[in-house]
Every structure is written in C-alpha cells, then in structure tokens.
Design a protein around this motif. Structure first.
Motif, PDB file in Angstrom:
ATOM      1  N   TRP A  58       0.828  -1.198   0.000  1.00  0.00           N
ATOM      2  CA  TRP A  58       0.000   0.000   0.000  1.00  0.00           C
ATOM      3  C   TRP A  58       0.866   1.253   0.000  1.00  0.00           C
ATOM      4  O   TRP A  58       2.037   1.219   0.399  1.00  0.00           O
ATOM      5  CB  TRP A  58      -0.923   0.002   1.206  1.00  0.00           C
ATOM      6  N   ASP A  59       0.258   2.375  -0.375  1.00  0.00           N
ATOM      7  CA  ASP A  59       1.017   3.622  -0.489  1.00  0.00           C
ATOM      8  C   ASP A  59       1.436   4.198   0.863  1.00  0.00           C
ATOM      9  O   ASP A  59       2.234   5.132   0.911  1.00  0.00           O
ATOM     10  CB  ASP A  59       0.231   4.672  -1.289  1.00  0.00           C
ATOM     11  N   ASP A  60       0.919   3.644   1.972  1.00  0.00           N
ATOM     12  CA  ASP A  60       1.352   4.116   3.295  1.00  0.00           C
ATOM     13  C   ASP A  60       2.362   3.173   3.944  1.00  0.00           C
ATOM     14  O   ASP A  60       2.680   3.318   5.127  1.00  0.00           O
ATOM     15  CB  ASP A  60       0.139   4.283   4.218  1.00  0.00           C
ATOM     16  N   GLY A  61       2.846   2.182   3.176  1.00  0.00           N
ATOM     17  CA  GLY A  61       3.856   1.279   3.695  1.00  0.00           C
ATOM     18  C   GLY A  61       3.327  -0.018   4.264  1.00  0.00           C
ATOM     19  O   GLY A  61       4.094  -0.932   4.557  1.00  0.00           O
ATOM     20  N   GLU A  62       1.996  -0.113   4.439  1.00  0.00           N
ATOM     21  CA  GLU A  62       1.412  -1.359   4.939  1.00  0.00           C
ATOM     22  C   GLU A  62       1.457  -2.437   3.857  1.00  0.00           C
ATOM     23  O   GLU A  62       1.496  -2.142   2.658  1.00  0.00           O
ATOM     24  CB  GLU A  62      -0.033  -1.134   5.371  1.00  0.00           C
ATOM     25  N   GLU A  63       1.452  -3.695   4.310  1.00  0.00           N
ATOM     26  CA  GLU A  63       1.452  -4.826   3.387  1.00  0.00           C
ATOM     27  C   GLU A  63       0.317  -5.780   3.742  1.00  0.00           C
ATOM     28  O   GLU A  63       0.001  -5.980   4.912  1.00  0.00           O
ATOM     29  CB  GLU A  63       2.787  -5.578   3.452  1.00  0.00           C
ATOM     30  N   SER A  64      -0.300  -6.357   2.720  1.00  0.00           N
ATOM     31  CA  SER A  64      -1.399  -7.305   2.917  1.00  0.00           C
ATOM     32  C   SER A  64      -1.105  -8.600   2.182  1.00  0.00           C
ATOM     33  O   SER A  64      -0.550  -8.579   1.080  1.00  0.00           O
ATOM     34  CB  SER A  64      -2.715  -6.723   2.378  1.00  0.00           C
ATOM     35  N   LYS A  65      -1.487  -9.698   2.798  1.00  0.00           N
ATOM     36  CA  LYS A  65      -1.406 -10.998   2.144  1.00  0.00           C
ATOM     37  C   LYS A  65      -2.829 -11.511   1.926  1.00  0.00           C
ATOM     38  O   LYS A  65      -3.573 -11.677   2.886  1.00  0.00           O
ATOM     39  CB  LYS A  65      -0.619 -11.990   3.010  1.00  0.00           C
ATOM     40  N   PHE A  66      -3.183 -11.735   0.657  1.00  0.00           N
ATOM     41  CA  PHE A  66      -4.511 -12.224   0.339  1.00  0.00           C
ATOM     42  C   PHE A  66      -4.403 -13.613  -0.282  1.00  0.00           C
ATOM     43  O   PHE A  66      -3.875 -13.775  -1.386  1.00  0.00           O
ATOM     44  CB  PHE A  66      -5.230 -11.273  -0.627  1.00  0.00           C
ATOM     45  N   ASN A  67      -4.901 -14.604   0.451  1.00  0.00           N
ATOM     46  CA  ASN A  67      -4.913 -15.976  -0.010  1.00  0.00           C
ATOM     47  C   ASN A  67      -5.709 -16.101  -1.311  1.00  0.00           C
ATOM     48  O   ASN A  67      -6.743 -15.473  -1.477  1.00  0.00           O
ATOM     49  CB  ASN A  67      -5.518 -16.861   1.094  1.00  0.00           C
ATOM     50  N   ASP A 130     -10.292  -2.410   3.788  1.00  0.00           N
ATOM     51  CA  ASP A 130     -11.203  -2.550   4.924  1.00  0.00           C
ATOM     52  C   ASP A 130     -11.287  -3.990   5.412  1.00  0.00           C
ATOM     53  O   ASP A 130     -11.514  -4.242   6.606  1.00  0.00           O
ATOM     54  CB  ASP A 130     -12.604  -2.065   4.556  1.00  0.00           C
ATOM     55  N   ASN A 131     -11.152  -4.945   4.499  1.00  0.00           N
ATOM     56  CA  ASN A 131     -11.303  -6.355   4.846  1.00  0.00           C
ATOM     57  C   ASN A 131      -9.976  -7.098   4.903  1.00  0.00           C
ATOM     58  O   ASN A 131      -9.959  -8.334   4.909  1.00  0.00           O
ATOM     59  CB  ASN A 131     -12.233  -7.042   3.840  1.00  0.00           C
ATOM     60  N   CYS A 132      -8.895  -6.351   4.980  1.00  0.00           N
ATOM     61  CA  CYS A 132      -7.572  -6.979   5.022  1.00  0.00           C
ATOM     62  C   CYS A 132      -7.355  -7.671   6.360  1.00  0.00           C
ATOM     63  O   CYS A 132      -7.202  -7.018   7.396  1.00  0.00           O
ATOM     64  CB  CYS A 132      -6.484  -5.948   4.785  1.00  0.00           C
ATOM     65  N   TYR A 133      -7.303  -8.981   6.354  1.00  0.00           N
ATOM     66  CA  TYR A 133      -7.131  -9.730   7.603  1.00  0.00           C
ATOM     67  C   TYR A 133      -5.694  -9.672   8.107  1.00  0.00           C
ATOM     68  O   TYR A 133      -5.438  -9.896   9.288  1.00  0.00           O
ATOM     69  CB  TYR A 133      -7.605 -11.181   7.441  1.00  0.00           C
ATOM     70  N   THR A 134      -4.745  -9.339   7.233  1.00  0.00           N
ATOM     71  CA  THR A 134      -3.359  -9.149   7.690  1.00  0.00           C
ATOM     72  C   THR A 134      -3.276  -7.954   8.627  1.00  0.00           C
ATOM     73  O   THR A 134      -2.734  -8.033   9.729  1.00  0.00           O
ATOM     74  CB  THR A 134      -2.416  -8.910   6.496  1.00  0.00           C
ATOM     75  N   ILE A 135      -3.818  -6.837   8.181  1.00  0.00           N
ATOM     76  CA  ILE A 135      -3.772  -5.605   8.977  1.00  0.00           C
ATOM     77  C   ILE A 135      -4.718  -5.682  10.167  1.00  0.00           C
ATOM     78  O   ILE A 135      -4.368  -5.309  11.294  1.00  0.00           O
ATOM     79  CB  ILE A 135      -4.113  -4.389   8.089  1.00  0.00           C
ATOM     80  N   ASN A 136      -5.939  -6.198   9.934  1.00  0.00           N
ATOM     81  CA  ASN A 136      -6.935  -6.246  11.012  1.00  0.00           C
ATOM     82  C   ASN A 136      -6.484  -7.123  12.170  1.00  0.00           C
ATOM     83  O   ASN A 136      -6.820  -6.854  13.327  1.00  0.00           O
ATOM     84  CB  ASN A 136      -8.277  -6.740  10.472  1.00  0.00           C
TER      85      ASN A 136
END
Length: 417
Positions: A58-67, A130-136
């Motif tokens: 993401w543009d704010d440095g966060e990362e998400s993993k989506f299965n 909003d539904n990113c389970y990595t971040i949440n």
C-alpha cells in the motif's frame, strides 16, 4: 470590456480547477460522524505473487497478504445482487487455483484473471483495505463494554433515559441501545403504565423473544407459583433461563405498580466481577471458565425437561467476556469429576459472594412507568422480599435476543453516517 471579461474567465477557470481538484481529493476522505476519524483512502502501489497468496503493498507502507482461495471466494460477482448471499461455490474450484494474470487497472481496482473457470475478478481497493485480515489481525482489540461497580449508584441518572426521547427520535433510540450494549443496563423513565404497553417501545428495536412464560410474563405474587419470581420472596442476583442453550440476551421489566413494602431491585455487572477475579484470583477465574455447571428447569407446569451444561464464564474469540451463567435457584445437582468438586464449589462460593458484595452491586426502587432493561447474560438482577399485604407489586417482563439489540444499533448508526 474585453479586459474585465478576460479576468472573469481566468477566475472562473481557476475556480473550476480548484473545485475539481478538491472533488478528486474528497472521494478519498472517510468521515465518521460518531467519532473523529478522518483518513485518506489508501491506494495500491505494488503487487507480488507468492505460492498461495497475492501480496499487496500500500502507499502508506502497509502490506497485505490475500490468499488465492480467499480472493476467489470473495469476488464481488460471488454474491447475489439482491439478497447479497454468496452464490459462488468454492468447492467447485481446485485447491490449486491461482491468478493467471493480475494488475491494477485504470480505475485503481485489482484485476485478476483466474487460472480456471474462465473468470476475471475486480476488487475495489477500499474494500480490500477494509477487509484486510493481515492488517486487522494486528490491531489491538478494544472492548465495547464499560464495566461498572457500586459507584454507579451515585450517578444512576447516567443510565436513565425518558420514554418520549426514545419514541420521538432515532437519536434517542441509539442512546438507549448504546447504554444497553456498552453499560449493559438502562432504566427508561416515564413510560405508560397500561398492561402490555411495553410492546410499543420494544418494537422500536425489533421483535420480542417468546418463551413458555408467554410475552409479557407477569411478575406478581401468585398462589402455587411455578417460578420464584412469582412469589414475594427475596431473589438473589441471577440471570434468567440459564438452562436454555441460548438464554435470552436482554430482559425488560416494566413496572406498572409498586406500592408494596419492600421489593427493591438490585443489579450487578458480572463482567466487572469476573475482571476482578481475573486480576486477583486467577485460579478461581480459570475454574469458572473451564468447568461446565449443570442447570435445569424444574417447572411443574411444563411437559418438557430443559437442561444445559455451561461454565459460569465464557469468552469471545478476542478473549473478551461473552456470557455469565449464574443462578443459585436453578443450578442442578453437579456431577463434575470428583477431583474437581471441591475446587468448583469453592470457586462458585467466591464468585457468588462477590456478585452480592456491596462493592459491586447497585440497589434502587422501580417506580411505576420505569422499564428496567439489561443484558441478561451480563447484568444479574435481584430484589428484596416484599409484603404482598402492604400493597401491590406488578411488573411485566419481555425478552429480546442480543443479536437484535446490537444489529439494530449498528444499522441505525450506519444510516446516520
């Protein structure tokens, strides 16, 4: 006249540029009217495919993993457009499904062409974030419960709300529902005192929960009672119907008449007592959490025998409090392992005494027109003995499931945004 027209045109064009630029930025703002929460909508800056998931930077440095399976299962086309129920059957794809092609399209959406099924999915970036389970799953859980003790007695007006305020506006209804959800208790003042008049205000929330006691049930002194509530005896702090697999979530006791001597009400936040034990007596807390107790209905008027095993305390997936089951009157003969019996009774004795300790409970007298409303699986209620020869005491009781309280509150708050 040429120069003034020229300047007007320049000003107009600059205004349009500023307005359009503001409009583009405005769509990235999220405004939460129920709390100060203004943030920029995040954008996807980079994609990376791994063995079982797609990684989003993401543009704010966060990362998400989506299965991969998760993404395919949550394709926007997987849901019926009207009912919003999932129609796609994930069992029809193989466990090796993966993105054959993927990119961020010109609309900023994640576009995936799948390796099977001849299907392409489009995911909105905001929905993914909003539904990113990595971040949440990294977020710290914040309990919605506001625990209280006997100090609430001095500020009992803080849990009171007038009937007309609830009936006349959604804001009043939200206020009532928030008290019920967060504090677990509220007293509605100045309600009508006609029989069954409680239906009108409860229908502002949802439908009531029917039981074999009928709705409303009559809390009066009767001959040959089938429940101790229908006597003039004192009632220890308890929950209603602990022998149901799913006891009613909320209870509403509507006071119609209260002229008898005695019959004062009590309430205790059992979650607060449990929290005290968690901090000061971990052994007792763990026993209450782990060992199921036996509850049984012994109503002589019934042709059904209802019973259920459950621990005195249960927790949610986040480790927050979910239920308290406590009722001296309807706890059945315990049959736990003999090596645990001493510990179970000791823990139950400690817990029960704290639930009646003046440090934790509040006491008050219901007036005609009061509706004593509370979370039946959190706030335990009781009353002192009353003299039926000194006057009349008549309450009508109603139940509503906890899902209805929370669901109605979420709906109203979302619609107010």
């Amino acid at each position: 006249w040429i120069w003034p027209k020229y300047f007007v045109t320049i000003i107009y064009l600059n205004f349009c540029h500023i307005f359009n630029n503001f409009s583009r930025r405005l769509k990235y703002l999220q405004i939460n009217l129920f709390g100060i929460n203004i943030g920029i909508m995040r954008q996807i800056s980079k994609l990376e495919k791994n063995s079982t998931y797609l990684k989003i930077f993401w543009d704010d440095g966060e990362e998400s993993k989506f299965n991969f399976m998760w993404l395919r299962d949550n394709c926007p086309t997987a849901h019926d457009k009207d009912s919003n129920h999932r129609m796609f059957n994930i069992l029809n794809v193989s466990k090796n499904i993966n993105p054959k092609k993927y990119n961020i399209n010109e609309n900023g959406k994640l576009e995936i062409e799948w390796s099977e099924g001849n299907h392409t999915s489009y995911y909105d970036a905001k929905w993914l974030r909003d539904n990113c389970y990595t971040i949440n799953n990294k977020k710290k859980y914040v309990s919605p419960y506001e625990l209280w003790d006997s100090s609430l007695q001095k500020n009992i007006q803080n849990i009171s709300i007038e009937y007309d305020e609830i009936m006349s506006s959604d804001e009043g209804l939200i206020k009532w529902l928030e008290l019920l959800h967060h504090k677990g208790i509220a007293i509605v003042k100045k309600s009508p005192t006609e029989k069954e008049s409680g239906f009108k205000i409860l229908n502002r929330i949802s439908h009531t929960r029917e039981t074999f006691f009928k709705t409303p049930f009559e809390v009066i002194n009767i001959p040959k009672p089938n429940n101790s509530a229908y006597t003039a005896h004192a009632l220890r702090n308890h929950m209603d119907l602990p022998w149901f697999e799913n006891p009613p979530g909320y209870q509403f006791l509507h006071c119609l008449i209260n002229s008898a001597k005695g019959g004062d009400s009590s309430a205790v936040d059992a979650f607060a007592v449990a929290e005290y034990l968690k901090k000061n007596d971990k052994e007792t807390f763990d026993t209450l959490l782990k060992v199921p107790l036996k509850f049984r209905d012994k109503d002589y008027t019934q042709k059904s025998h209802r019973g259920f095993y459950a621990p005195a305390l249960s927790l949610t997936k986040d480790g927050d409090y979910h239920d308290v089951r406590f009722s001296v009157a309807t706890m059945d003969t315990l049959d736990c392992h003999p090596d645990l019996m001493e510990k179970v009774y000791k823990s139950h004795h400690i817990f029960g005494n704290l639930l009646h300790d003046d440090r934790f409970q509040i006491k008050f007298r219901l007036q005609p027109g009061d509706i004593y409303s509370f979370n039946n699986r959190r706030v335990l209620h009781g009353r002192t003995e009353f003299d039926p020869n000194s006057g009349h005491r008549h309450l009508q009781g109603y139940y509503i499931d906890r899902d209805e309280i929370i669901g109605r509150l979420e709906y109203l708050k979302k619609n107010k945004l």
